[in-house]
Design a protein around this motif. Structure first.
Motif, mmCIF file in Angstrom:
data_model
loop_
_atom_site.group_PDB
_atom_site.id
_atom_site.type_symbol
_atom_site.label_atom_id
_atom_site.label_comp_id
_atom_site.label_asym_id
_atom_site.label_seq_id
_atom_site.Cartn_x
_atom_site.Cartn_y
_atom_site.Cartn_z
ATOM 1 N N GLU A 5 -10.767 -26.429 -25.242
ATOM 2 C CA GLU A 5 -11.962 -26.025 -24.782
ATOM 3 C C GLU A 5 -12.456 -26.644 -23.569
ATOM 4 N N LYS A 6 -12.366 -27.933 -23.253
ATOM 5 C CA LYS A 6 -12.604 -28.502 -22.090
ATOM 6 C C LYS A 6 -11.869 -27.909 -20.977
ATOM 7 N N ILE A 7 -10.421 -27.573 -21.081
ATOM 8 C CA ILE A 7 -9.619 -27.122 -19.790
ATOM 9 C C ILE A 7 -10.405 -25.736 -19.395
ATOM 10 N N LEU A 8 -10.803 -24.924 -20.683
ATOM 11 C CA LEU A 8 -11.318 -23.639 -20.314
ATOM 12 C C LEU A 8 -12.598 -23.529 -19.443
ATOM 13 N N LYS A 9 -13.563 -24.518 -20.317
ATOM 14 C CA LYS A 9 -14.770 -24.614 -19.514
ATOM 15 C C LYS A 9 -14.623 -25.213 -17.929
ATOM 16 N N THR A 10 -13.879 -25.978 -17.742
ATOM 17 C CA THR A 10 -13.526 -26.427 -16.265
ATOM 18 C C THR A 10 -13.058 -25.228 -15.393
ATOM 19 N N TYR A 11 -11.939 -24.624 -16.166
ATOM 20 C CA TYR A 11 -11.387 -23.602 -15.392
ATOM 21 C C TYR A 11 -12.339 -22.501 -14.795
ATOM 22 N N PHE A 12 -13.043 -22.009 -16.094
ATOM 23 C CA PHE A 12 -14.011 -20.940 -15.665
ATOM 24 C C PHE A 12 -15.366 -21.530 -15.096
ATOM 25 N N GLU A 13 -15.415 -22.677 -14.922
ATOM 26 C CA GLU A 13 -16.566 -23.624 -14.142
ATOM 27 C C GLU A 13 -17.789 -23.348 -15.035
ATOM 28 N N GLY A 14 -17.819 -23.314 -16.337
ATOM 29 C CA GLY A 14 -18.991 -23.272 -16.961
ATOM 30 C C GLY A 14 -19.575 -22.217 -17.420
ATOM 31 N N SER A 15 -19.066 -20.950 -16.680
ATOM 32 C CA SER A 15 -19.346 -19.696 -17.109
ATOM 33 C C SER A 15 -18.593 -19.156 -18.057
ATOM 34 N N GLU A 16 -18.839 -17.893 -18.631
ATOM 35 C CA GLU A 16 -18.204 -17.373 -19.842
ATOM 36 C C GLU A 16 -16.506 -17.401 -19.405
ATOM 37 N N THR A 17 -15.781 -17.743 -20.505
ATOM 38 C CA THR A 17 -14.251 -17.386 -20.584
ATOM 39 C C THR A 17 -14.019 -16.072 -20.455
ATOM 40 N N THR A 18 -13.263 -15.514 -19.359
ATOM 41 C CA THR A 18 -13.203 -13.942 -19.107
ATOM 42 C C THR A 18 -11.721 -14.033 -18.527
ATOM 43 N N ASP A 47 11.037 -21.182 -22.237
ATOM 44 C CA ASP A 47 12.547 -20.760 -22.352
ATOM 45 C C ASP A 47 12.784 -19.350 -21.881
ATOM 46 N N GLU A 48 11.952 -18.442 -22.191
ATOM 47 C CA GLU A 48 12.193 -17.105 -21.821
ATOM 48 C C GLU A 48 11.632 -16.739 -20.680
ATOM 49 N N LEU A 49 10.511 -17.141 -20.205
ATOM 50 C CA LEU A 49 9.936 -16.825 -18.786
ATOM 51 C C LEU A 49 9.472 -18.002 -17.701
ATOM 52 N N LEU A 50 8.648 -18.968 -18.399
ATOM 53 C CA LEU A 50 8.216 -19.736 -17.487
ATOM 54 C C LEU A 50 9.174 -20.653 -16.404
ATOM 55 N N ASP A 51 10.359 -20.823 -17.140
ATOM 56 C CA ASP A 51 11.324 -21.774 -16.591
ATOM 57 C C ASP A 51 12.103 -20.969 -15.375
ATOM 58 N N LYS A 52 11.943 -19.732 -15.486
ATOM 59 C CA LYS A 52 12.870 -18.811 -14.717
ATOM 60 C C LYS A 52 11.981 -18.164 -13.743
ATOM 61 N N VAL A 53 10.476 -18.198 -13.486
ATOM 62 C CA VAL A 53 10.057 -17.653 -12.340
ATOM 63 C C VAL A 53 9.258 -18.895 -11.528
ATOM 64 N N PRO A 54 8.734 -18.552 -10.298
ATOM 65 C CA PRO A 54 8.174 -19.477 -9.543
ATOM 66 C C PRO A 54 6.757 -19.545 -9.785
ATOM 67 N N VAL A 55 6.427 -20.042 -11.183
ATOM 68 C CA VAL A 55 4.787 -20.160 -11.349
ATOM 69 C C VAL A 55 4.694 -21.754 -11.152
ATOM 70 N N LYS A 56 3.535 -22.010 -10.699
ATOM 71 C CA LYS A 56 2.929 -23.388 -10.291
ATOM 72 C C LYS A 56 2.650 -24.059 -11.507
ATOM 73 N N ALA A 57 3.318 -25.117 -11.758
ATOM 74 C CA ALA A 57 3.155 -26.113 -12.961
ATOM 75 C C ALA A 57 1.669 -26.319 -13.207
ATOM 76 N N GLU A 58 0.781 -26.695 -11.976
ATOM 77 C CA GLU A 58 -0.514 -26.816 -12.397
ATOM 78 C C GLU A 58 -1.346 -25.556 -12.833
ATOM 79 N N ASN A 59 -0.524 -24.493 -13.102
ATOM 80 C CA ASN A 59 -1.299 -23.190 -13.266
ATOM 81 C C ASN A 59 -0.918 -22.824 -14.864
ATOM 82 N N ILE A 60 -0.060 -23.701 -15.484
ATOM 83 C CA ILE A 60 0.232 -23.464 -16.807
ATOM 84 C C ILE A 60 -0.338 -24.522 -17.938
ATOM 85 N N HIS A 61 -1.360 -23.885 -18.593
ATOM 86 C CA HIS A 61 -2.283 -24.636 -19.369
ATOM 87 C C HIS A 61 -1.910 -24.512 -21.128
ATOM 88 N N ILE A 62 -0.922 -25.487 -21.332
ATOM 89 C CA ILE A 62 -0.560 -25.161 -22.867
ATOM 90 C C ILE A 62 -1.554 -26.096 -23.710
#
Ligand SMILES: O=C1O[C@H](COP(=O)(O)O)[C@@H](O)[C@H](O)[C@H]1O
Length: 239
Positions: free
Chosen positions: A119-132, A89-104
């Motif tokens: 946990e799976k989303i994070l591991k996939t996103y950071f390709e198995g390495s540390e979440t940084t 409501d305050e931010l994401l609906d108002k700026v051109p963020v890609k929908a696939e880049n939003i991980h709720i």
């Protein structure tokens, strides 16, 4: 730790918005994506509203930003208490963020399933390495909690999971939360705290003896990254 004190919530939001904009530009000069962990609650609303307006709406390369959440209240997305809904409501609906880049953190499945999925989303996103994460924005409740790490809860000491869920008796509600080690692995963490109601607890968190069971915000100590506290004069009154 760097402490930034501003006169009131308006000045605080303005200062942090400018700081975040500069930080994003700095990081994106060296890499092509920026991971931003959002916090819920009431305090960041004014900040999000500012980021959604000029000049930040134009200056921030929103398409390179990837959004995650620090914690979630297990209530339906449409519920006013839902952290993700507030951020949309305050931010994401108002700026051109890609929908696939939003991980709720989902609340249409059980809290345990949601934490496991995150946990799976994070591991996939950071390709198995540390979440940084590049940047984690945190709030602090009047009781010293941050994320959904509430005083006296076991989740404060969780060391293995990246995300977890638990029933918060005091609020009769399930919570889903990132764990402290994930946040402590970030390149930069910034707390945003405002109002006289946070003055005493802020003093204890920053200047009191270490007791993370009583003041969970104390557990946030980035291993290699930066730690900033953005507070207004009312919150800083007892420092
Ligand atoms: O319950 C929560 O509270 C904290 C602090 O919120 P505030 O209303 O005091 O600003 C928030 O950081 C967290 O995301 C949220 O789930």
């Amino acid at each position: 730790m760097e402490l930034h004190i501003e006169k009131d919530t308006k000045a605080l939001s303005a200062s942090l918005a400018e700081w975040i904009n500069n930080y994003i530009q700095q990081v994106l000069a060296k890499q092509d994506r920026f991971t931003f962990v959002l916090s819920g609650g009431s305090t960041p609303k004014a900040l999000y509203a500012l980021l959604a307006e000029s000049p930040y709406k134009e200056s921030i390369p929103w398409e390179k930003l990837h959004f995650f959440w620090g914690d979630e209240r297990a209530v339906p997305f449409e519920d006013a208490r839902n952290n993700a809904k507030m951020c949309y409501d305050e931010l994401l609906d108002k700026v051109p963020v890609k929908a696939e880049n939003i991980h709720i953190m989902r609340t249409d499945i059980t809290p345990a399933e949601s934490a496991a999925e995150y946990e799976k989303i994070l591991k996939t996103y950071f390709e198995g390495s540390e979440t940084t994460f590049d940047f984690v924005l945190l709030g602090m409740g009047d009781d010293g909690h941050t994320l959904s790490l509430f005083p006296g809860t076991e989740v404060i000491h969780e060391e293995n999971a990246l995300a977890t869920s638990f029933f918060l008796q005091a609020q009769d509600m399930y919570r889903i939360t990132l764990t402290a080690p994930v946040v402590n692995n970030a390149a930069c963490v910034a707390f945003l705290a405002a109002g006289a109601g946070k003055a005493e607890v802020l003093k204890q968190v920053l200047k009191g003896e270490k007791n993370v069971d009583l003041y969970p915000s104390q557990i946030i100590q980035p291993v290699k990254g930066e730690l900033h506290w953005f507070v207004d004069e009312a919150a800083a009154a007892s420092l």
